[in-house]
Design a protein around this motif. Structure first.
Motif, PDB file in Angstrom:
ATOM      1  N   ASP A  37       0.832  -1.205   0.000  1.00  0.00           N
ATOM      2  CA  ASP A  37       0.000   0.000   0.000  1.00  0.00           C
ATOM      3  C   ASP A  37       0.870   1.260   0.000  1.00  0.00           C
ATOM      4  O   ASP A  37       0.605   2.214  -0.748  1.00  0.00           O
ATOM      5  CB  ASP A  37      -0.911  -0.007   1.226  1.00  0.00           C
ATOM      6  N   LEU A  38       1.914   1.266   0.814  1.00  0.00           N
ATOM      7  CA  LEU A  38       2.824   2.408   0.876  1.00  0.00           C
ATOM      8  C   LEU A  38       3.509   2.622  -0.472  1.00  0.00           C
ATOM      9  O   LEU A  38       3.615   3.760  -0.957  1.00  0.00           O
ATOM     10  CB  LEU A  38       3.864   2.185   1.975  1.00  0.00           C
ATOM     11  N   HIS A  39       3.959   1.548  -1.073  1.00  0.00           N
ATOM     12  CA  HIS A  39       4.615   1.620  -2.379  1.00  0.00           C
ATOM     13  C   HIS A  39       3.679   2.249  -3.412  1.00  0.00           C
ATOM     14  O   HIS A  39       4.087   3.123  -4.197  1.00  0.00           O
ATOM     15  CB  HIS A  39       5.014   0.202  -2.822  1.00  0.00           C
ATOM     16  N   GLY A  40       2.420   1.828  -3.413  1.00  0.00           N
ATOM     17  CA  GLY A  40       1.452   2.370  -4.370  1.00  0.00           C
ATOM     18  C   GLY A  40       1.225   3.860  -4.148  1.00  0.00           C
ATOM     19  O   GLY A  40       1.179   4.640  -5.114  1.00  0.00           O
ATOM     20  N   ARG A  41       1.095   4.277  -2.892  1.00  0.00           N
ATOM     21  CA  ARG A  41       0.856   5.693  -2.603  1.00  0.00           C
ATOM     22  C   ARG A  41       2.040   6.565  -3.004  1.00  0.00           C
ATOM     23  O   ARG A  41       1.866   7.666  -3.531  1.00  0.00           O
ATOM     24  CB  ARG A  41       0.542   5.874  -1.121  1.00  0.00           C
ATOM     25  N   VAL A  42       3.254   6.067  -2.755  1.00  0.00           N
ATOM     26  CA  VAL A  42       4.444   6.840  -3.119  1.00  0.00           C
ATOM     27  C   VAL A  42       4.525   7.008  -4.627  1.00  0.00           C
ATOM     28  O   VAL A  42       4.772   8.108  -5.141  1.00  0.00           O
ATOM     29  CB  VAL A  42       5.724   6.164  -2.571  1.00  0.00           C
ATOM     30  N   HIS A  43       4.284   5.929  -5.377  1.00  0.00           N
ATOM     31  CA  HIS A  43       4.417   5.995  -6.832  1.00  0.00           C
ATOM     32  C   HIS A  43       3.264   6.756  -7.479  1.00  0.00           C
ATOM     33  O   HIS A  43       3.433   7.306  -8.574  1.00  0.00           O
ATOM     34  CB  HIS A  43       4.528   4.583  -7.405  1.00  0.00           C
ATOM     35  N   GLN A  44       2.139   6.829  -6.809  1.00  0.00           N
ATOM     36  CA  GLN A  44       1.016   7.615  -7.331  1.00  0.00           C
ATOM     37  C   GLN A  44       1.132   9.084  -6.934  1.00  0.00           C
ATOM     38  O   GLN A  44       0.367   9.921  -7.416  1.00  0.00           O
ATOM     39  CB  GLN A  44      -0.308   7.044  -6.816  1.00  0.00           C
ATOM     40  N   GLY A  45       2.080   9.376  -6.059  1.00  0.00           N
ATOM     41  CA  GLY A  45       2.285  10.760  -5.621  1.00  0.00           C
ATOM     42  C   GLY A  45       1.283  11.251  -4.613  1.00  0.00           C
ATOM     43  O   GLY A  45       1.153  12.457  -4.386  1.00  0.00           O
ATOM     44  N   VAL A  46       0.546  10.322  -3.979  1.00  0.00           N
ATOM     45  CA  VAL A  46      -0.490  10.738  -3.022  1.00  0.00           C
ATOM     46  C   VAL A  46      -0.051  10.521  -1.577  1.00  0.00           C
ATOM     47  O   VAL A  46      -0.820  10.801  -0.650  1.00  0.00           O
ATOM     48  CB  VAL A  46      -1.814   9.980  -3.285  1.00  0.00           C
ATOM     49  N   ASN A  47       1.167  10.030  -1.380  1.00  0.00           N
ATOM     50  CA  ASN A  47       1.660   9.838  -0.022  1.00  0.00           C
ATOM     51  C   ASN A  47       2.003  11.208   0.577  1.00  0.00           C
ATOM     52  O   ASN A  47       2.732  11.991  -0.015  1.00  0.00           O
ATOM     53  CB  ASN A  47       2.917   8.965  -0.041  1.00  0.00           C
ATOM     54  N   ARG A  48       1.443  11.506   1.731  1.00  0.00           N
ATOM     55  CA  ARG A  48       1.701  12.818   2.327  1.00  0.00           C
ATOM     56  C   ARG A  48       2.721  12.698   3.456  1.00  0.00           C
ATOM     57  O   ARG A  48       2.791  11.672   4.147  1.00  0.00           O
ATOM     58  CB  ARG A  48       0.403  13.437   2.858  1.00  0.00           C
ATOM     59  N   ALA A  49       3.503  13.731   3.603  1.00  0.00           N
ATOM     60  CA  ALA A  49       4.496  13.757   4.676  1.00  0.00           C
ATOM     61  C   ALA A  49       3.831  14.256   5.959  1.00  0.00           C
ATOM     62  O   ALA A  49       3.104  15.250   5.947  1.00  0.00           O
ATOM     63  CB  ALA A  49       5.654  14.674   4.296  1.00  0.00           C
ATOM     64  N   ILE A  50       4.075  13.547   7.038  1.00  0.00           N
ATOM     65  CA  ILE A  50       3.502  13.901   8.332  1.00  0.00           C
ATOM     66  C   ILE A  50       4.508  14.772   9.087  1.00  0.00           C
ATOM     67  O   ILE A  50       5.712  14.514   9.042  1.00  0.00           O
ATOM     68  CB  ILE A  50       3.169  12.631   9.131  1.00  0.00           C
ATOM     69  N   PRO A  51       4.047  15.807   9.778  1.00  0.00           N
ATOM     70  CA  PRO A  51       4.976  16.655  10.542  1.00  0.00           C
ATOM     71  C   PRO A  51       5.794  15.837  11.540  1.00  0.00           C
ATOM     72  O   PRO A  51       5.327  14.828  12.071  1.00  0.00           O
ATOM     73  CB  PRO A  51       4.055  17.641  11.266  1.00  0.00           C
ATOM     74  N   SER A  52       7.010  16.262  11.761  1.00  0.00           N
ATOM     75  CA  SER A  52       7.858  15.604  12.759  1.00  0.00           C
ATOM     76  C   SER A  52       7.429  16.030  14.163  1.00  0.00           C
ATOM     77  O   SER A  52       6.917  17.137  14.366  1.00  0.00           O
ATOM     78  CB  SER A  52       9.327  15.975  12.540  1.00  0.00           C
TER      79      SER A  52
END
Length: 360
Positions: A103-118
């Motif tokens: 699931d993570l791989h798909g989101r990253v390659h689709q460009g929809v993975n969002r970065a969460i604040p540190s």
């Protein structure tokens, strides 16, 4: 496939007159990742291309971010590390890992993975002050680790040998060994202990992206990096996005710091000592902690002036109280004694205090 350095640019160990360390020996088929394991043949090809063409800008890199690489990245993380604002621990994420990674791989390659604040935390420094750290969310750590593995194949061919911090196959001991060799074998009579004030907090994000773009032209990789830089930090439920800096403590921040210093310091100092120095100049850098040795005082004084101007162009400045030039080396004690002066000052580097003295 032989990945030896052959007749390409020399590592700084040879530039400084040191014997090569293990990392510089020919590698049989693959190069080590941060975890010490070999990379895929595809990434080995990236490294070969980076070595053979120093002007190449890599337009297609994200396809190397595979589920296998994400898995390796996950298992390379610290199991008991504190969670980020997502609250997810390493052990919790391991449950159903394969589905999570797909699931993570798909989101990253689709460009929809969002970065969460540190999540901002503080640790106490030796001098009693506090250092800010950013604890990233677990999935950001995984993806950052994978991206660092990919980018290392390029930058390990670009980075100069006197850069030791947070690089595969290098350690604080290697940096200390290089400094010890320079003090014992090279014509070092003066030391400049250069301390950049709040480096991780003050590096300019726009300059950082420009530096990365010298080699990386894959828009998806660049977007990931920009997402992490803009993710901001959470502290006591409040979100903020610092205008400058990269969160110290994140997986990718050491590589980005090395890229920044490579372009604003390393390449410049290499040219400076060949163009302007009258005598020998040696350099040992571990992340933002740098020590330089000079044969002549005039060189050290001119370099300090020029360094202040150089760093100022990129939003950085030397700490006025922690940056100093001292007389130091094999002959410093005897020279000072002849002039009726006291013993040479000491300086600290990577947790060790260096004391000058004569050799027989």
């Amino acid at each position: 496939m032989n990945h030896s350095n052959k007749d390409k640019r020399p590592f700084a160990e040879s530039e400084e007159g040191r014997p090569s360390i293990k990392e510089n020996a020919p590698q049989p088929h693959t190069y080590p990742t941060q975890s010490g394991k070999g990379v895929s043949q595809g990434l080995a090809g990236v490294r070969k291309a980076a070595r053979e063409n120093k002007e190449m800008r890599f337009t297609a890199l994200l396809h190397h971010l595979t589920v296998d690489l994400l898995r390796e990245s996950f298992y390379s993380l610290k199991r008991k590390a504190a969670p980020g604002v997502d609250g997810v621990t390493w052990y919790e994420y391991e449950t159903g890992l394969e589905d999570r990674l797909v699931d993570l791989h798909g989101r990253v390659h689709q460009g929809v993975n969002r970065a969460i604040p540190s999540r901002r935390v503080y640790i106490e420094k030796e001098d009693g002050r506090q250092r800010q750290l950013g604890v990233a969310a677990l999935e950001d750590k995984i993806v950052q680790y994978a991206v660092v593995t990919i980018l290392n194949q390029i930058y390990e061919e670009d980075f100069l040998g006197f850069s030791y911090g947070f690089r595969p196959g290098r350690s604080q001991h290697d940096a200390l060994d290089a400094l010890s060799y320079a003090l014992l074998k090279k014509k070092v009579n003066f030391i400049l202990d250069a301390d950049i004030r709040g480096f991780f907090d003050n590096l300019d994000k726009s300059w950082l992206v420009k530096f990365v773009e010298h080699r990386v032209a894959d828009p998806r990789i660049l977007r990931l990096i920009q997402k992490w830089l803009k993710a901001g930090v959470m502290e006591e439920g409040e979100w903020s996005e610092p205008k400058t800096g990269s969160p110290q403590g994140s997986v990718i921040s050491p590589l980005l710091a090395n890229v920044y210093l490579h372009y604003c310091f390393d390449l410049w100092v290499n040219v400076w000592r060949k163009k302007w120095a009258r005598g020998e100049v040696v350099v040992v850098r571990y992340a933002d902690d740098t020590v330089l040795g000079f044969q002549y005082q005039a060189d050290s004084d001119r370099f300090l002036k020029d360094l202040r101007e150089r760093l100022g162009k990129f939003g950085l400045e030397l700490h006025p109280d922690k940056t100093r030039r001292i007389e130091f080396g094999r002959f410093a004690e005897e020279n000072r004694k002849q002039r009726g002066e006291g013993k040479p000052d000491t300086f600290d580097f990577l947790g060790f205090t260096h004391i000058g003295g004569r050799t027989d």
